[in-house]
Motif scaffolding. Structure first.
Motif, PDB file in Angstrom:
ATOM      1  N   TYR A 124     -14.048   0.096 -21.346  1.00 43.74           N
ATOM      2  CA  TYR A 124     -15.182   0.573 -20.193  1.00 43.74           C
ATOM      3  C   TYR A 124     -15.976   1.732 -19.915  1.00 43.74           C
ATOM      4  CZ  TYR A 124     -12.304  -3.496 -18.151  1.00 43.74           C
ATOM      5  OH  TYR A 124     -11.608  -4.691 -17.310  1.00 43.74           O
ATOM      6  N   GLY A 125     -15.171   2.892 -20.972  1.00 47.56           N
ATOM      7  CA  GLY A 125     -16.103   4.261 -20.857  1.00 47.56           C
ATOM      8  C   GLY A 125     -17.725   3.346 -21.761  1.00 47.56           C
ATOM      9  N   THR A 316     -21.485  -8.634 -20.466  1.00 48.90           N
ATOM     10  CA  THR A 316     -20.344 -10.086 -20.015  1.00 48.90           C
ATOM     11  C   THR A 316     -19.176  -9.840 -20.901  1.00 48.90           C
ATOM     12  OG1 THR A 316     -21.970 -10.425 -22.205  1.00 48.90           O
ATOM     13  CG2 THR A 316     -22.081 -11.460 -20.100  1.00 48.90           C
ATOM     14  N   GLY A 317     -19.144  -8.218 -21.965  1.00 53.76           N
ATOM     15  CA  GLY A 317     -18.207  -8.517 -22.466  1.00 53.76           C
ATOM     16  C   GLY A 317     -17.255  -8.108 -22.042  1.00 53.76           C
ATOM     17  N   ALA A 318     -17.894  -6.772 -20.540  1.00 54.27           N
ATOM     18  CA  ALA A 318     -16.595  -6.685 -19.303  1.00 54.27           C
ATOM     19  C   ALA A 318     -16.023  -7.389 -18.426  1.00 54.27           C
ATOM     20  CB  ALA A 318     -17.305  -5.378 -18.527  1.00 54.27           C
ATOM     21  N   TYR A 319     -16.976  -8.544 -18.470  1.00 56.56           N
ATOM     22  CA  TYR A 319     -16.441  -9.204 -17.642  1.00 56.56           C
ATOM     23  C   TYR A 319     -14.906  -9.957 -18.608  1.00 56.56           C
ATOM     24  CZ  TYR A 319     -20.639  -9.598 -15.084  1.00 56.56           C
ATOM     25  OH  TYR A 319     -21.641  -9.016 -14.325  1.00 56.56           O
ATOM     26  N   SER A 320     -16.061 -10.131 -19.899  1.00 53.29           N
ATOM     27  CA  SER A 320     -14.758 -11.600 -20.502  1.00 53.29           C
ATOM     28  C   SER A 320     -13.130 -10.410 -20.631  1.00 53.29           C
ATOM     29  CB  SER A 320     -15.270 -11.055 -21.763  1.00 53.29           C
ATOM     30  OG  SER A 320     -16.283 -12.477 -21.712  1.00 53.29           O
ATOM     31  N   LEU A 321     -13.193  -8.929 -20.902  1.00 51.07           N
ATOM     32  CA  LEU A 321     -12.371  -8.378 -21.001  1.00 51.07           C
ATOM     33  C   LEU A 321     -11.311  -7.774 -19.829  1.00 51.07           C
ATOM     34  CD1 LEU A 321     -10.978  -6.426 -22.682  1.00 51.07           C
ATOM     35  CD2 LEU A 321     -12.412  -4.059 -21.904  1.00 51.07           C
ATOM     36  N   THR A 322     -12.055  -8.456 -18.840  1.00 55.46           N
ATOM     37  CA  THR A 322     -11.169  -8.296 -17.298  1.00 55.46           C
ATOM     38  C   THR A 322     -10.596  -9.092 -17.425  1.00 55.46           C
ATOM     39  OG1 THR A 322     -13.108  -6.495 -16.609  1.00 55.46           O
ATOM     40  CG2 THR A 322     -12.054  -7.341 -14.811  1.00 55.46           C
TER      41      THR A 322
END
Length: 633
Positions: A124-125, A316-322
């Motif tokens: 996230y950082g 979009t990677g942050a969405y997938s990881l979440t």
């Protein structure tokens, strides 16, 4: 390791073809690392020149050699050739590796879970800093076109960032098809600019000799470590090629790196080094000065497009990881919207989008330039790489069944290299490195609090609830319960215990439905579960049955759709005559709480703000009945 090929999804290459998938991977996977030449060499050479106000020939060749070998060792060897084999049924990334390591251990392991949470928190950082530094570095090229644009750099960057986040709810399908071609043109332009200067000063090719890198670090002591921290900017984005493996497959990602991204990056770094050797003053902005003045504005526009693509990939990677973190019970449920009817992986998470936009804008305002942000960049990425290398050792030993000495021998050199880079980046904490560490710390506190809180709630449930068999015996013997038509579905995470909603329903309404379902939804340690294994039905008695729904951590639960599969197994029901009875729990802090007060308050706040079960599991709102309960923790 050859047997691991069987884990890769074969449907994608057959459907789209390796060439088209490789082109798409160029845009989505390599957008981040593809924009690193905008600032990586500049920051490294400026750090090297800080010693005496200028750079020598040895400094330039040493920095260039460090970048070349970082790309070879970290990206090519570690990720492209080794870690892409550590897939969880075709999926990659920190949480996929965590799930694979946990499954390989045979039972949950707290140490491995904590290491995986650290890796996810650090991401996230990175997700907050990447759009800020990428967009700023691209827009700063306008300074070379006209000096009058300087006061407007920051507002332009903020406007682009706000626009980027505001269009997320519309989905990226229409734009994504242009990602690959645009980024391919970007790589070609970079390679052309670098080749022009490299041909004029071929001496830079000697930097392939690692002696230049070793000598630079050995001769410069602390300064060498500071430069190493800047050199690492050249490989930020390497985690993306591993995390995005599930979207494109191993082979397209490898081909895109070996034949497009890697050669183009080498050529542009060779060119920047050759330019600085010819004109030391060019070290102020060696990337844009590769190009003639007439080409500056088109290159700035192309760079801006490339940085937007790189930022889009991180978002979009942050969405997938979440989403994976929610499925793995590391974070509370969140609202998820699908932006495409054809592609399940294209999702939009309003909460993540909102907070990430605020974080990116705050970073732009706080630091103001890409050079300032460069000091904050790198720590989160190197930390994630350390986590990945550590989990890979576990997977190599437990999943690949390699001897422990061989597992360590394969990954230890890369882990030591990652630790060196991490140490070099930790020297920049005071200059901005505290930002990604702060973001990661906040996310880690949230995840640990949620995991601990849900474990306590689950334990309290087991203490308070009756065994299901005991309750059903009482129900069958009771002559005071009225039988009502229809079907009642009770959600619970403990199928062997009577759900609180069922207990309260029987207690207050004195009624029992003709058909009653105890429904449990579990998340497997695999990304996707086959439809044939989705539903498991167990007949308890004439009026009750247990149903278990299994989903992978990369899937989104859809209860009504899954229940329709029960028809194939012989259970007939009418969805319009079915009531989903859920328990809405209100949590309070007990005077004998087993957790610190602040952590209990945080868990309660997360619980209250989590998405409703009916929304998350896609249960029709008109069929939901909620019964309130109270619990002290």
């Amino acid at each position: 390791m050859a047997s691991l090929d069987s884990h890769l999804p074969e449907a994608q290459p057959q459907r789209a073809g390796v060439a088209s998938l490789s082109l798409a991977a160029i845009g989505v996977v390599y957008g981040d690392i593809g924009t690193s030449p905008l600032y990586a060499f500049r920051e490294a050479i400026l750090a090297a020149g800080a010693r005496h106000g200028g750079v020598t020939r040895a400094d330039v060749l040493g920095v260039l050699s460090l970048i070349i070998w970082a790309l070879i060792l970290v990206v090519t060897l570690k990720y492209v050739l080794i870690l892409l084999r550590a897939d969880n049924e075709g999926e990659g990334g920190t949480l996929s590796l965590l799930a694979l390591a946990q499954r390989s251990m045979g039972k949950p392991n707290r140490a491995i879970l904590f290491v995986g949470m650290i890796g996810a928190a650090l991401f996230y950082g990175d997700a907050a800093i990447t759009p800020a530094i990428s967009v700023l570095s691209a827009i700063e090229g306008l300074k070379l076109v006209t000096d009058q644009v300087d006061p407007f750099i920051e507002p332009i960057a903020i406007a682009i960032i706000i626009g980027l986040f505001l269009v997320q709810n519309r989905g990226t399908e229409a734009v994504a098809r242009f990602f690959g071609p645009i980024t391919l043109v970007w790589f070609i332009v970079m390679a052309a600019g670098g080749t022009h200067w490299m041909v004029q000063n071929p001496e830079v090719l000697t930097a392939v000799n690692p002696v230049h890198a070793i000598r630079f670090v050995a001769d410069n002591g602390t300064l060498g470590l500071i430069v190493l921290g800047a050199v690492f900017l050249a490989v930020t984005g390497a985690e993306a090629l591993y995390a995005d493996m599930g979207h494109f497959g191993r082979r397209p990602i490898q081909l895109a790196w070996l034949f497009v991204a890697f050669p183009a990056l080498l050529l542009t770094y060779f060119g920047q080094a050759a330019l600085v050797l010819s004109n030391p003053e060019a070290m102020a902005n060696p990337f844009y000065l590769l190009f003639p003045s007439w080409a500056l504005l088109p290159v700035v526009i192309l760079a801006t497009m490339a940085t937007i693509i790189a930022s889009q990939a991180v978002i979009t990677g942050a969405y997938s990881l979440t989403q994976q973190a929610v499925q793995l019970r590391l974070l509370p449920r969140m609202k998820i919207r699908h932006t495409s009817d054809e592609h399940q992986g294209q999702i939009y998470m309003p909460g993540v989008n909102r907070w990430l936009m605020f974080a990116v804008i705050a970073l732009v305002v706080l630091f103001g330039s890409s050079s300032s942000l460069a000091s904050a960049y790198g720590i989160s990425v190197t930390g994630t790489m350390v986590v990945t290398a550590t989990l890979a050792m576990v997977v190599a030993h437990k999943h690949w069944k390699l001897p422990i000495w061989l597992s360590v021998a394969i990954m230890l050199p890369f882990l030591l290299l990652d630790l060196i880079f991490l140490g070099a980046n930790l020297m920049k904490i005071g200059d901005g490195g505290f930002v990604p560490l702060g973001i990661a710390a906040v996310m880690l506190v949230i995840m640990t609090s949620w995991v601990r809180g849900t474990a306590i709630v689950s334990a309290k449930d087991r203490e308070a609830e009756l065994p299901l068999g005991t309750l059903l015996d009482q129900v069958e013997q009771s002559d005071r319960l009225v039988s009502v038509p229809g079907t009642a579905v009770f959600l619970t995470s403990t199928p062997d215990l009577a759900p609180a909603a069922l207990l309260h329903s029987l207690k207050h309404f004195k009624a029992r439905h003709e058909q009653n379902v105890i429904l449990t939804i579990t998340t497997a340690d695999v990304p996707r579960v086959a439809l044939s294994e989705r539903v498991q039905i167990e007949e308890v008695n004439e009026h009750f049955r247990r149903i278990l729904l299994r989903y992978g951590y990369a899937e989104e639960p859809d209860v009504p759709q899954a229940l329709l599969q029960c028809r194939r197994q012989g259970w007939k029901f009418d969805i319009m005559a079915t009531s989903f009875i859920l328990s809405r729990r209100r949590i309070r802090i007990s005077t004998r709480s087993r957790v610190p007060g602040w952590q209990a308050k945080l868990f309660i706040a997360l619980s209250r703000n989590s998405a409703a079960a009916s929304d998350y599991f896609r249960i029709p709102a008109g069929r939901v009945v909620e019964i309130g309960t109270q619990m002290n923790i």
